[in-house]
Design an enzyme around this catalytic site. Structure first.
Site, PDB file in Angstrom:
ATOM      1  N   LYS A  20      -3.140   7.529  -9.979  1.00 12.37           N
ATOM      2  CA  LYS A  20      -4.597   7.576 -10.175  1.00 12.37           C
ATOM      3  C   LYS A  20      -5.121   8.689  -9.765  1.00 12.37           C
ATOM      4  O   LYS A  20      -6.143   8.994 -10.088  1.00 12.37           O
ATOM      5  CB  LYS A  20      -4.953   6.226  -9.379  1.00 12.37           C
ATOM      6  CG  LYS A  20      -4.456   4.976 -10.068  1.00 12.37           C
ATOM      7  CD  LYS A  20      -4.989   3.913  -9.388  1.00 12.37           C
ATOM      8  CE  LYS A  20      -3.990   2.955  -8.973  1.00 12.37           C
ATOM      9  NZ  LYS A  20      -4.489   1.324  -8.548  1.00 12.37           N
TER      10      LYS A  20
ATOM     11  N   LYS B  10      -2.322  12.268   1.005  1.00 11.95           N
ATOM     12  CA  LYS B  10      -3.805  12.040   0.941  1.00 11.95           C
ATOM     13  C   LYS B  10      -4.727  12.918   1.863  1.00 11.95           C
ATOM     14  O   LYS B  10      -5.732  13.331   1.307  1.00 11.95           O
ATOM     15  CB  LYS B  10      -4.164  10.518   0.814  1.00 11.95           C
ATOM     16  CG  LYS B  10      -3.339   9.722  -0.265  1.00 11.95           C
ATOM     17  CD  LYS B  10      -4.082   8.396  -0.285  1.00 11.95           C
ATOM     18  CE  LYS B  10      -3.070   7.657  -1.646  1.00 11.95           C
ATOM     19  NZ  LYS B  10      -3.630   6.264  -1.874  1.00 11.95           N
TER      20      LYS B  10
ATOM     21  N   LYS C 151       5.073  11.535  -9.440  1.00  9.39           N
ATOM     22  CA  LYS C 151       4.816  10.214  -9.978  1.00  9.39           C
ATOM     23  C   LYS C 151       3.627  10.146 -10.755  1.00  9.39           C
ATOM     24  O   LYS C 151       2.567  10.849 -10.231  1.00  9.39           O
ATOM     25  CB  LYS C 151       4.990   9.203  -8.914  1.00  9.39           C
ATOM     26  CG  LYS C 151       3.735   9.350  -8.008  1.00  9.39           C
ATOM     27  CD  LYS C 151       3.742   8.179  -7.034  1.00  9.39           C
ATOM     28  CE  LYS C 151       2.375   8.379  -6.169  1.00  9.39           C
ATOM     29  NZ  LYS C 151       1.965   7.328  -5.343  1.00  9.39           N
TER      30      LYS C 151
HETATM   31  P1  TYM Z   1      -1.467   0.943  -5.380  1.00  3.54           P
HETATM   32  O1  TYM Z   1      -2.635   0.263  -5.767  1.00  3.54           O
HETATM   33  O2  TYM Z   1      -1.546   2.464  -5.277  1.00  3.54           O
HETATM   34  O3  TYM Z   1      -0.351   0.777  -6.774  1.00  3.54           O
HETATM   35  C1  TYM Z   1      -0.211  -0.563  -6.981  1.00  3.54           C
HETATM   36  C2  TYM Z   1       1.233  -0.904  -7.432  1.00  3.54           C
HETATM   37  O4  TYM Z   1       1.794   0.259  -8.297  1.00  3.54           O
HETATM   38  C3  TYM Z   1       3.050   0.898  -7.903  1.00  3.54           C
HETATM   39  N1  TYM Z   1       3.141   2.016  -8.620  1.00  3.54           N
HETATM   40  C4  TYM Z   1       4.131   2.569  -9.295  1.00  3.54           C
HETATM   41  N2  TYM Z   1       5.355   2.095  -9.664  1.00  3.54           N
HETATM   42  C5  TYM Z   1       6.039   2.808 -10.425  1.00  3.54           C
HETATM   43  N3  TYM Z   1       5.669   4.134 -10.811  1.00  3.54           N
HETATM   44  C6  TYM Z   1       4.716   4.647 -10.359  1.00  3.54           C
HETATM   45  N4  TYM Z   1       4.221   5.837 -10.793  1.00  3.54           N
HETATM   46  C7  TYM Z   1       3.587   3.833  -9.533  1.00  3.54           C
HETATM   47  N5  TYM Z   1       2.242   4.147  -9.102  1.00  3.54           N
HETATM   48  C8  TYM Z   1       1.983   3.112  -8.418  1.00  3.54           C
HETATM   49  C9  TYM Z   1       2.915   0.706  -6.401  1.00  3.54           C
HETATM   50  O5  TYM Z   1       4.057   1.137  -5.961  1.00  3.54           O
HETATM   51  C10 TYM Z   1       2.319  -0.670  -5.946  1.00  3.54           C
HETATM   52  O6  TYM Z   1       3.224  -1.220  -5.966  1.00  3.54           O
HETATM   53  N6  TYM Z   1      -0.638   0.063  -0.556  1.00  3.54           N
HETATM   54  C11 TYM Z   1      -0.678  -0.527  -1.781  1.00  3.54           C
HETATM   55  C12 TYM Z   1      -1.285  -1.586  -2.165  1.00  3.54           C
HETATM   56  C13 TYM Z   1      -1.342  -2.807  -1.037  1.00  3.54           C
HETATM   57  C14 TYM Z   1       0.217  -3.635  -0.826  1.00  3.54           C
HETATM   58  C15 TYM Z   1      -0.341  -4.615  -0.045  1.00  3.54           C
HETATM   59  C16 TYM Z   1       1.098  -3.610  -1.843  1.00  3.54           C
HETATM   60  C17 TYM Z   1      -2.032  -3.162   0.089  1.00  3.54           C
HETATM   61  N7  TYM Z   1      -1.554  -4.230   0.592  1.00  3.54           N
HETATM   62  C18 TYM Z   1       0.420  -5.654   0.290  1.00  3.54           C
HETATM   63  C19 TYM Z   1       1.986  -4.656  -1.405  1.00  3.54           C
HETATM   64  C20 TYM Z   1       1.635  -5.643  -0.508  1.00  3.54           C
HETATM   65  C21 TYM Z   1      -1.097   0.690  -2.995  1.00  3.54           C
HETATM   66  O7  TYM Z   1      -1.772   1.340  -2.919  1.00  3.54           O
HETATM   67  O8  TYM Z   1      -0.723   0.207  -4.235  1.00  3.54           O
END
Ligand code: TYM
Length: 332
Positions: A198, A112, A195
């Site tokens: 967003k 990022k 992958k």
């Molecule tokens: P975020 O908001 O980017 O994504 C949310 C969830 O979606 C999953 N994900 C995917 N799974 C499969 N294929 C994909 N292409 C794909 N893109 C995204 C992510 O793995 C995630 O589970 N850091 C985290 C948010 C967070 C969090 C937490 C998660 C903050 N605190 C505590 C678990 C526990 C994030 O940016 O997810």
């Protein structure tokens, strides 16, 4: 019941198919057998500049999509991270135990920040995984259901929990990642080597769950496929076709072997047409439900207030223990 916690960032108007399959579907499954906490992580969303009105709107939209996907606020605790001050406070304590080099090795930060350059990136983006560790450790989560891209952050969380426990005595539960291989990494439809994300440069390969179903179908029909013509699961030789088969299988509940047999003698066009149908069959009602939930913001806010209250009970107790262990003078 074992405890789980997970969250998504309210950085966009819609979840994409990767968020839906990699996370939300698992969350809904797990709430039967677990005491679940599902958080909208708005503190994480300000690591990049965002319009305040948009952030508020997206926080509600993200919560509405949790519910539309089947998270049941009667059984699971659904809440907004910034409604509790404990997350930021525990993150500070943990950041004082995180090595600078250790944080620098986080690949998501490298990806990022690489896009913005060292000057354009923020300290918040750098310490982001520590805040995520705080989210998880506050609730003593046994498991954390996420996609593959969060694995390294979970490793850091485990290391921090163990380090704290060694230094101050048993305090934190060391969480396990819950990553379901079949859906842990949904790929971009235009670039199946990366992958679905967003923040992809082009949105043409991203399927937003709240998108007009006609647009969804069109995007899937224009997915990149591979050389050859046989519909066969082979991630090395046929990453595009394999990604479509994974998506189909996850949504239709049919095994990949069964699908391969079905598509014998048929072509890529047939596969894409059927995948488009399968995705629209799920996305269209999901969109309807989300809009319906959003049409009553007072009720949604009530659910989130109730969730925050339940979350606060747990988070408050954990933080009090941490403050005591660390040696902060109690208030009289
Ligand atoms: P975020 O908001 O980017 O994504 C949310 C969830 O979606 C999953 N994900 C995917 N799974 C499969 N294929 C994909 N292409 C794909 N893109 C995204 C992510 O793995 C995630 O589970 N850091 C985290 C948010 C967070 C969090 C937490 C998660 C903050 N605190 C505590 C678990 C526990 C994030 O940016 O997810």
């Amino acid at each position: 019941l074992p405890r789980i916690l997970s969250g998504m960032q309210p950085t966009h108007d819609s979840l994409h198919l990767g968020n839906y399959l990699g996370a939300l579907v698992q969350w809904v499954r797990l709430q039967d057998s677990h005491d679940a906490f599902y958080c909208v992580v708005d503190l994480h969303a300000i690591t990049v500049e965002v319009d305040p009105a948009k952030l508020r709107e997206r926080t509600r939209r993200t919560a509405a999509q949790y519910l539309a996907g089947g998270v049941d606020p009667g059984r699971s605790t659904v809440f907004v991270q910034s409604h509790l001050h404990e997350h930021a406070e525990l993150a500070w304590v943990l950041s004082c135990m995180t090595g600078f080099g250790e944080a620098s090795r986080m690949t998501q930060f490298k990806d990022k920040s690489g896009k913005h350059g060292a000057e354009g990136t923020t300290v918040g983006l750098f310490t982001y995984p520590v805040l995520m560790a705080a989210d998880i450790l506050l609730y003593a989560a046994d498991q954390v259901p996420v996609g593959e891209d969060q694995r390294q952050h979970l490793e850091l969380t485990r290391d921090l929990a163990q380090r704290f426990n060694r230094r101050y005595g048993q305090t934190f539960t060391v969480p396990e990642p819950h990553i379901v291989k079949a859906t842990a990494k949904i790929q971009d439809l235009q670039d199946p080597s990366s992958k679905m994300s967003k923040s992809s440069a082009s949105q043409a390969g991203v399927i937003d769950m709240l998108e007009d179903p006609k647009v969804i179908a069109k995007r899937i029909r224009s997915a990149v496929t591979d050389t050859g013509r046989e519909v066969r699961f082979d991630e090395e030789a046929k990453p595009g076709v394999s990604n479509l088969l994974r998506i189909h299988s996850a949504l239709s509940g049919r095994s990949i072997i069964e699908l391969e047999a079905d598509f014998e003698g048929k072509g890529y066009g047939d596969l894409k047409k059927e995948v488009a149908d399968v995705v629209v069959d799920v996305a269209a009602p999901f969109r309807e439900r989300t809009l319906e939930i959003l049409s009553d913001p007072a009720e949604l806010d009530r659910i989130l207030a109730e969730g925050a209250e339940r979350a606060r009970d747990v988070a408050h107790a954990t933080l009090a223990t941490v403050y005591d262990r660390v040696g902060f003078l109690p208030t009289k």
